[in-house]
Design a protein around this motif. Sequence first.
Motif, mmCIF file in Angstrom:
data_model
loop_
_atom_site.group_PDB
_atom_site.id
_atom_site.type_symbol
_atom_site.label_atom_id
_atom_site.label_comp_id
_atom_site.label_asym_id
_atom_site.label_seq_id
_atom_site.Cartn_x
_atom_site.Cartn_y
_atom_site.Cartn_z
ATOM 1 N N ALA A 341 0.769 -1.076 0.073
ATOM 2 C CA ALA A 341 0.206 -0.085 0.099
ATOM 3 C C ALA A 341 0.941 1.219 0.074
ATOM 4 O O ALA A 341 0.549 2.264 -0.812
ATOM 5 C CB ALA A 341 -0.975 -0.087 1.207
ATOM 6 N N HIS A 342 1.958 1.431 0.799
ATOM 7 C CA HIS A 342 2.877 2.479 0.664
ATOM 8 C C HIS A 342 3.477 2.615 -0.569
ATOM 9 O O HIS A 342 3.692 3.866 -0.997
ATOM 10 C CB HIS A 342 3.950 2.200 1.871
ATOM 11 C CG HIS A 342 4.963 3.349 1.978
ATOM 12 N ND1 HIS A 342 5.993 3.480 1.045
ATOM 13 C CD2 HIS A 342 4.935 4.276 2.812
ATOM 14 C CE1 HIS A 342 6.691 4.438 1.605
ATOM 15 N NE2 HIS A 342 6.163 5.089 2.523
ATOM 16 N N ASP A 343 3.984 1.518 -1.192
ATOM 17 C CA ASP A 343 4.585 1.648 -2.395
ATOM 18 C C ASP A 343 3.625 1.992 -3.506
ATOM 19 O O ASP A 343 3.850 3.084 -4.170
ATOM 20 C CB ASP A 343 5.128 0.296 -2.897
ATOM 21 C CG ASP A 343 6.354 0.001 -2.088
ATOM 22 O OD1 ASP A 343 6.904 0.868 -1.550
ATOM 23 O OD2 ASP A 343 6.650 -1.505 -2.325
ATOM 24 N N SER A 344 2.449 1.707 -3.432
ATOM 25 C CA SER A 344 1.377 2.113 -4.435
ATOM 26 C C SER A 344 1.086 3.587 -4.101
ATOM 27 O O SER A 344 0.701 4.367 -5.295
ATOM 28 C CB SER A 344 0.149 1.338 -4.109
ATOM 29 O OG SER A 344 -1.039 1.647 -4.863
ATOM 30 N N LEU A 345 0.939 4.013 -2.983
ATOM 31 C CA LEU A 345 0.636 5.533 -2.519
ATOM 32 C C LEU A 345 1.900 6.264 -3.102
ATOM 33 O O LEU A 345 1.540 7.385 -3.788
ATOM 34 C CB LEU A 345 0.442 5.560 -0.972
ATOM 35 C CG LEU A 345 0.163 7.009 -0.598
ATOM 36 C CD1 LEU A 345 -1.106 7.481 -1.273
ATOM 37 C CD2 LEU A 345 0.057 6.961 0.865
ATOM 38 N N GLU A 346 3.065 5.900 -2.973
ATOM 39 C CA GLU A 346 4.030 6.768 -3.376
ATOM 40 C C GLU A 346 3.976 7.144 -4.732
ATOM 41 O O GLU A 346 4.200 8.116 -5.435
ATOM 42 C CB GLU A 346 5.368 6.219 -3.097
ATOM 43 C CG GLU A 346 5.603 6.277 -1.566
ATOM 44 C CD GLU A 346 5.925 7.698 -1.143
ATOM 45 O OE1 GLU A 346 6.382 8.457 -1.865
ATOM 46 O OE2 GLU A 346 5.750 7.912 0.086
ATOM 47 N N SER A 347 3.680 5.614 -5.705
ATOM 48 C CA SER A 347 3.782 6.002 -7.057
ATOM 49 C C SER A 347 2.536 6.811 -7.656
ATOM 50 O O SER A 347 2.698 7.527 -8.529
ATOM 51 C CB SER A 347 3.630 4.476 -7.780
ATOM 52 O OG SER A 347 2.563 3.628 -7.535
ATOM 53 N N MET A 348 1.661 6.755 -6.823
ATOM 54 C CA MET A 348 0.455 7.367 -7.114
ATOM 55 C C MET A 348 0.417 8.866 -6.917
ATOM 56 O O MET A 348 0.103 9.748 -7.562
ATOM 57 C CB MET A 348 -1.014 7.024 -6.387
ATOM 58 C CG MET A 348 -1.495 5.374 -6.773
ATOM 59 S SD MET A 348 -2.690 4.810 -5.852
ATOM 60 C CE MET A 348 -4.098 6.121 -6.391
ATOM 61 N N LEU A 356 -5.732 12.537 -6.465
ATOM 62 C CA LEU A 356 -5.573 12.168 -4.998
ATOM 63 C C LEU A 356 -6.656 11.650 -4.250
ATOM 64 O O LEU A 356 -6.342 11.160 -3.282
ATOM 65 C CB LEU A 356 -5.273 13.876 -4.401
ATOM 66 C CG LEU A 356 -4.950 13.905 -3.157
ATOM 67 C CD1 LEU A 356 -3.746 12.798 -2.695
ATOM 68 C CD2 LEU A 356 -4.814 15.234 -2.678
ATOM 69 N N HIS A 357 -7.905 12.130 -4.644
ATOM 70 C CA HIS A 357 -8.848 11.796 -3.754
ATOM 71 C C HIS A 357 -8.931 10.170 -3.978
ATOM 72 O O HIS A 357 -9.448 9.527 -2.961
ATOM 73 C CB HIS A 357 -10.150 12.181 -4.339
ATOM 74 C CG HIS A 357 -11.514 11.956 -3.725
ATOM 75 N ND1 HIS A 357 -11.741 12.150 -2.456
ATOM 76 C CD2 HIS A 357 -12.403 11.106 -3.905
ATOM 77 C CE1 HIS A 357 -12.680 11.810 -1.882
ATOM 78 N NE2 HIS A 357 -13.310 11.021 -2.955
ATOM 79 N N ALA A 358 -8.818 9.583 -5.121
ATOM 80 C CA ALA A 358 -8.916 7.998 -5.399
ATOM 81 C C ALA A 358 -7.871 7.500 -4.673
ATOM 82 O O ALA A 358 -8.012 6.422 -3.913
ATOM 83 C CB ALA A 358 -8.930 7.772 -6.638
ATOM 84 N N ALA A 359 -6.716 7.850 -4.536
ATOM 85 C CA ALA A 359 -5.673 7.376 -3.826
ATOM 86 C C ALA A 359 -5.916 7.523 -2.571
ATOM 87 O O ALA A 359 -5.237 6.488 -1.704
ATOM 88 C CB ALA A 359 -4.171 8.416 -3.999
ATOM 89 N N GLN A 360 -6.298 8.349 -1.842
ATOM 90 C CA GLN A 360 -6.743 8.537 -0.326
ATOM 91 C C GLN A 360 -7.762 7.414 -0.032
ATOM 92 O O GLN A 360 -7.761 6.964 0.897
ATOM 93 C CB GLN A 360 -7.403 9.882 -0.145
ATOM 94 C CG GLN A 360 -6.311 11.080 -0.134
ATOM 95 C CD GLN A 360 -6.655 12.352 0.176
ATOM 96 O OE1 GLN A 360 -8.125 12.459 -0.018
ATOM 97 N NE2 GLN A 360 -6.007 13.376 0.574
#
Length: 594
Positions: A341-348, A356-360
């Motif tokens: 999840a962390h790696d996915s968030l960083e790339s997003m 940003l909203h979808a990533a959140q």
Amino acid sequence: MDRPPVVTPRHRTFRAALRWGAALALVALSAFVGHQLSQQTGLARMREAAEHRLDMIATGLDAELTRFDYLPALLEMTPVVPALLRSPGDPALSDAANRYLAGVNATTRAEMLYVLDAGGTSLAASDWDQPGTTVGQHFAFRPYMIDALAHGRGRFYGVGITSRRPGYYLSYALRREQAAPGVVTVKINLEDNESAWRKLPGDLVVVDQRGVIILSTRDDLKFRPLLPMDALQRAEVLRARPYGTAPLEPLQWQRVEALAPGVDLLRIDGADKLGTTRTLRHAPWQLIALDDMGALRVGARNAAVTAALGMVALLLLGVTLWQRRLAERQKLANQAALQAAHDSLESMVVARTAQLHAAQDELVQAGKMAALGQMSAGLAHELNQPLTAMRTLSESAAILLDHRRDDDVRGNLKRIRDMVDRLARLTAQLKTFSHKQQLQRVPVVLAGAIAEAQVIVAGAQQKYGVQVEIDLDPPQLAVMADEAALGSVLVNLMRNAIEAMEEAPQRLLRLEGRLHGDGRALLTVSDTGPGIRDDVVPHLFEPFVTTKPAGSGLGLGLMLCAQLVRAMDGDLQAGNRAGGGAYFAVELPAAGLE
């Protein structure tokens, strides 16, 4: 692409039932094997000891019955005895014969020695000067007299006609004077043998050719037939009078099982005995050693309980290791999920700032999954607490068995059963949380709930040297709660308080219960530790908030406690005491008990 099979709740229940059934079968099998091995070993030891006793007793008794075989030749070579048989009415010969027999009897140490004519009348006796002497008595009906005249010698066990004392009679025909044959009779007292046998372990009986016990280390068995006599036997007993006036009441003698040649399991008047039989060489009698089966069966039961407890301990150890492995696997899976999840968030964040909203939303979902995994690990930790207590109780039970403290063993087994019930209730709560069902609220006595919690935290209490004080007013104070949920809350709060006092100079855990407000009860758990930091108090019941060092806690215990208390229509508050230390106050609806 094949999909994995769907595991339904019914399948999980069936698998759990199979596991419990297999565990119970293993425990039962262990108890059975332990019982059988202990019983067979005990039987072998009892048989060996009984055969050793019978060898010793049979040798001594055979020697006692044959040590007077030299008397006929001795008395035939003495002139006074043949002369008396030729002239039975001579007073001088009678006096000389009486005195001679008394002297011989004093040397041989028989109970009595006397001479009878061919008609069975006693002409002289070693007890000629004693009250109730046999001199002048008629004994033609006695079997030993009949056998001596017919076959040269006779043997007979019976109660004396004049003395009323039982003894063994050996008779020998004196035939050197063919015109006036006679019979010399020796009476042997075997009651001294009985007295010596009473000092040996177990019981011993001697059974004659009619199946009647004539010698016994137990007075209640003497002169009692093993089986009821038939008419022919009763007629013979009436004629020969071997047992005096004994009523000859038959024993309830039953052969339950033949274990080996000469070794049987007997039931005598309702009591089970191990009977080992030996036949005498010089008398038509049987020696039977009787050993009580009670101690053997108690030992076999103890062996069965020990084996069962050992298997329970092994199973609990296996369950503990299995739970630990599951927890480790879940922890690794959660870490991998968080890292993904962390790696996915960083790339997003780098590539898709506009989304940003979808990533959140995705981050929130990943956090929920991580929280669920952490909660599973926390519940596995809660299950491990009663399992540890059960292992301690089972080890204690084995030690208590060695000291034959059966009542304490039963107490430990009851506690283990209660722990098993608690494990079942804790695992059932997983289903309750997943389906958002209401807890089952029933009247729960606080004293009992606290006592159960103390058993689980006893190890930590002893480790840190914590003193516990309990003050309930009234002592029977009870609340409306789910018993398992309340127990989980108490264990969590008490364990947190104990661990918080690890470095405290004074370590006192106090539980105080009072009626509070309108139909409410308040239970306060307080300690003498360092207290809670002011910045932590407002967030104490939030997920992942903890005051413990990193790696020592997940920060989920107090959150779960608060949710459980609220589900029981209660409230959980925390704060610092004025004199130092922290407190947790649990408010629940009070329950009125009869």
